[in-house]
Design a protein around this motif. Sequence first.
Motif, short mmCIF file in Angstrom:
data_model
loop_
_atom_site.label_atom_id
_atom_site.label_comp_id
_atom_site.label_asym_id
_atom_site.label_seq_id
_atom_site.Cartn_x
_atom_site.Cartn_y
_atom_site.Cartn_z
N PHE A 133 -86.46 -60.79 21.85
CA PHE A 133 -86.08 -62.01 21.14
C PHE A 133 -85.48 -63.01 22.11
CE2 PHE A 133 -86.27 -58.84 17.83
CZ PHE A 133 -86.65 -59.52 16.69
N ASP A 134 -85.75 -64.31 21.88
CA ASP A 134 -85.10 -65.35 22.68
C ASP A 134 -83.88 -65.91 21.94
OD1 ASP A 134 -86.34 -66.73 20.68
OD2 ASP A 134 -87.64 -67.93 21.99
N PHE A 135 -83.43 -65.14 20.95
CA PHE A 135 -82.19 -65.42 20.23
C PHE A 135 -81.60 -64.09 19.81
CE2 PHE A 135 -85.64 -65.27 17.19
CZ PHE A 135 -85.13 -64.55 16.12
N THR A 136 -80.37 -64.10 19.36
CA THR A 136 -79.73 -62.85 18.94
C THR A 136 -80.22 -62.47 17.55
OG1 THR A 136 -77.75 -63.36 20.22
CG2 THR A 136 -77.55 -61.67 18.51
N PRO A 137 -80.95 -61.36 17.40
CA PRO A 137 -81.48 -60.99 16.08
C PRO A 137 -80.36 -60.60 15.11
CG PRO A 137 -81.91 -59.25 17.67
CD PRO A 137 -81.35 -60.39 18.44
N LYS A 138 -80.58 -60.94 13.85
CA LYS A 138 -79.59 -60.64 12.82
C LYS A 138 -79.96 -59.36 12.08
CE LYS A 138 -78.81 -65.59 11.78
NZ LYS A 138 -77.40 -65.69 12.20
N GLU A 139 -78.96 -58.79 11.42
CA GLU A 139 -79.25 -57.69 10.49
C GLU A 139 -79.84 -58.27 9.21
OE1 GLU A 139 -77.09 -54.07 10.33
OE2 GLU A 139 -75.51 -54.86 11.64
N HIS A 140 -80.54 -57.43 8.47
CA HIS A 140 -81.35 -57.89 7.34
C HIS A 140 -80.56 -58.72 6.33
CE1 HIS A 140 -79.56 -54.05 6.11
NE2 HIS A 140 -79.72 -54.41 4.84
N TYR A 141 -79.33 -58.33 6.05
CA TYR A 141 -78.54 -59.00 5.01
C TYR A 141 -77.98 -60.34 5.45
CZ TYR A 141 -75.02 -56.45 7.69
OH TYR A 141 -74.27 -55.93 8.72
N SER A 197 -70.60 -39.45 2.91
CA SER A 197 -71.06 -40.55 3.78
C SER A 197 -70.11 -41.74 3.73
CB SER A 197 -72.46 -40.99 3.36
OG SER A 197 -72.44 -41.58 2.07
N ALA A 198 -68.89 -41.54 3.28
CA ALA A 198 -67.93 -42.63 3.18
C ALA A 198 -67.76 -43.33 4.53
CB ALA A 198 -66.58 -42.10 2.70
N GLY A 199 -67.88 -44.65 4.50
CA GLY A 199 -67.70 -45.44 5.71
C GLY A 199 -68.95 -45.58 6.55
N ARG A 200 -70.06 -44.89 6.18
CA ARG A 200 -71.29 -44.96 6.95
C ARG A 200 -72.26 -45.95 6.31
NH1 ARG A 200 -73.91 -39.35 7.35
NH2 ARG A 200 -75.37 -40.52 8.66
N ASP A 201 -72.76 -46.90 7.10
CA ASP A 201 -73.80 -47.83 6.65
C ASP A 201 -73.41 -48.52 5.34
OD1 ASP A 201 -75.45 -47.04 8.82
OD2 ASP A 201 -76.10 -45.29 7.68
N THR A 202 -72.19 -48.99 5.27
CA THR A 202 -71.72 -49.63 4.04
C THR A 202 -72.27 -51.03 3.88
OG1 THR A 202 -69.73 -50.32 5.22
CG2 THR A 202 -69.61 -48.28 3.96
N ALA A 203 -72.66 -51.69 4.98
CA ALA A 203 -73.19 -53.05 4.90
C ALA A 203 -74.69 -53.01 4.66
CB ALA A 203 -72.89 -53.81 6.19
N GLY A 204 -75.18 -53.91 3.81
CA GLY A 204 -76.61 -53.99 3.56
C GLY A 204 -77.11 -52.88 2.66
N MET A 205 -78.43 -52.66 2.71
CA MET A 205 -79.04 -51.71 1.78
C MET A 205 -79.64 -50.50 2.50
SD MET A 205 -82.47 -53.74 0.49
CE MET A 205 -83.14 -52.29 -0.31
N LEU A 206 -79.07 -50.14 3.65
CA LEU A 206 -79.59 -49.00 4.39
C LEU A 206 -79.30 -47.68 3.68
CD1 LEU A 206 -81.09 -48.56 7.12
CD2 LEU A 206 -78.88 -47.95 8.09
N ARG A 207 -78.15 -47.57 3.04
CA ARG A 207 -77.76 -46.30 2.39
C ARG A 207 -77.28 -46.62 0.98
NH1 ARG A 207 -76.73 -41.43 4.78
NH2 ARG A 207 -76.68 -42.41 6.83
#
Length: 430
Positions: free
Chosen positions: A134-142, A267-277
């Motif tokens: 990437f020629d820019f900083t890629p974002k996470e999906h959310y 899984s508390a605290g794991r992958d809490t952001a977005g829809m991964l888990r």
Amino acid sequence: MHDIRAIRENPAAWDAALSRRGAEPMSSQVLALDEARRAAIHAAETAQAEQNKASKEVGKAKASGDEAEFERLRALVGQKKAEVADMNEQAKALDTQLTDLLMGVPNLPLATVPDGADEADNVELRRWGTPRAFDFTPKEHYDLPGVLTGMDFETAAKLSGSRFVVLKGAVARIHRALAQFMLDTHIDDNDLQETWAPVLVKPEMMYGTGQLPKFGEDSYETTNGWWLIPTSEVTLTNTVHGDTVEESTLPRRLTAHSQCFRSEAGSAGRDTAGMLRQHQFEKVEMVTICHPDACEDEHDRMTRCAEAILEKLGLPYRTMVLCTGDMGFGAQKTHDLEVWLPGQNAYREISSVSTCGDFQARRMNARFKPEGGGKPGFVGTLNGSGLAVGRCLIAVLENGQQADGSVSLPEALHPYLGGKTRLTAEGTLA
């Protein structure tokens, strides 16, 4: 479940295989229960034979007028009848204890599975594709501009709590398109049979595939005793629960798109952001029911079926073989597919493909009748994600993101999106 005869014949080998999985040796405990059960069965059979013999003599004593012998024999018949009932009850209780014990013992790893303690010891088999520069900083999906209006965690939290999402508009359509694309590929290219099945099952179905008794906290039980499936592996594999099928009907290769439900216990605290888990998600599952001798070839075939989905979508991935310490409870061997997520700058699991040998079949009592005649044997079972739809959506969005906030969508999805090729920064298809 395990073959008790194999444990009797080579307890040291069974213990050694368990130790590779980090489990304590158990053969002495298992065999002690087995010996006590067999002794109770033998005692019941012996008492039954003695009861039968005494019963025959009772009539003779009555006919001869020997009242004392008649009363002695009649008392003996009653005594032996009570002994038979007691020994049968003991044998039944011991059999239940033995079954419960074996139900909690994991499958044994194949010799080709690498030893290891956890995911750090997994071994990479191969890679496909090169992560995009990437020629820019890629974002996470959310955080993608085009996703912000179509991936609503706030409303989902109001409706259901954390680890849920509401998909809307173009994002929801891309998600649906992915599931349709996966199903069509497995049906048309991979010769899997499309199947639609319930997401609520009886507890014995969860026992059959190994989610119970040890892992009940990972799933959801309804108030009337049904269980919400964590994956349609449960329903597809259990289609042969309690059956003896003709060998000529094997292999049975099935696929299903379903809602899946997991409590994510631990899984508390794991992958809490977005829809991964998420607690609720969609998956296209693959299951094969086959002759046990075909399991190794089927495992490679199913892995290729899952890999091909990622390749058609142009998503870089790597294929891992899990070590003994990272395999699931019912697996003999597992291949994980990990897709590249540029927003995380990491490969993340998107599919697990496992062969279980006859482990699940023994729990389900699922057998096949050999074509050439002979004693029925247990079938072999395999399962794998083909793929997790939500995680595939994440990968498509992150890998296709552009500097202007839009997302370039894989060519394979264009027919499913009415010919549209991208998600705009405003959240529409164009």
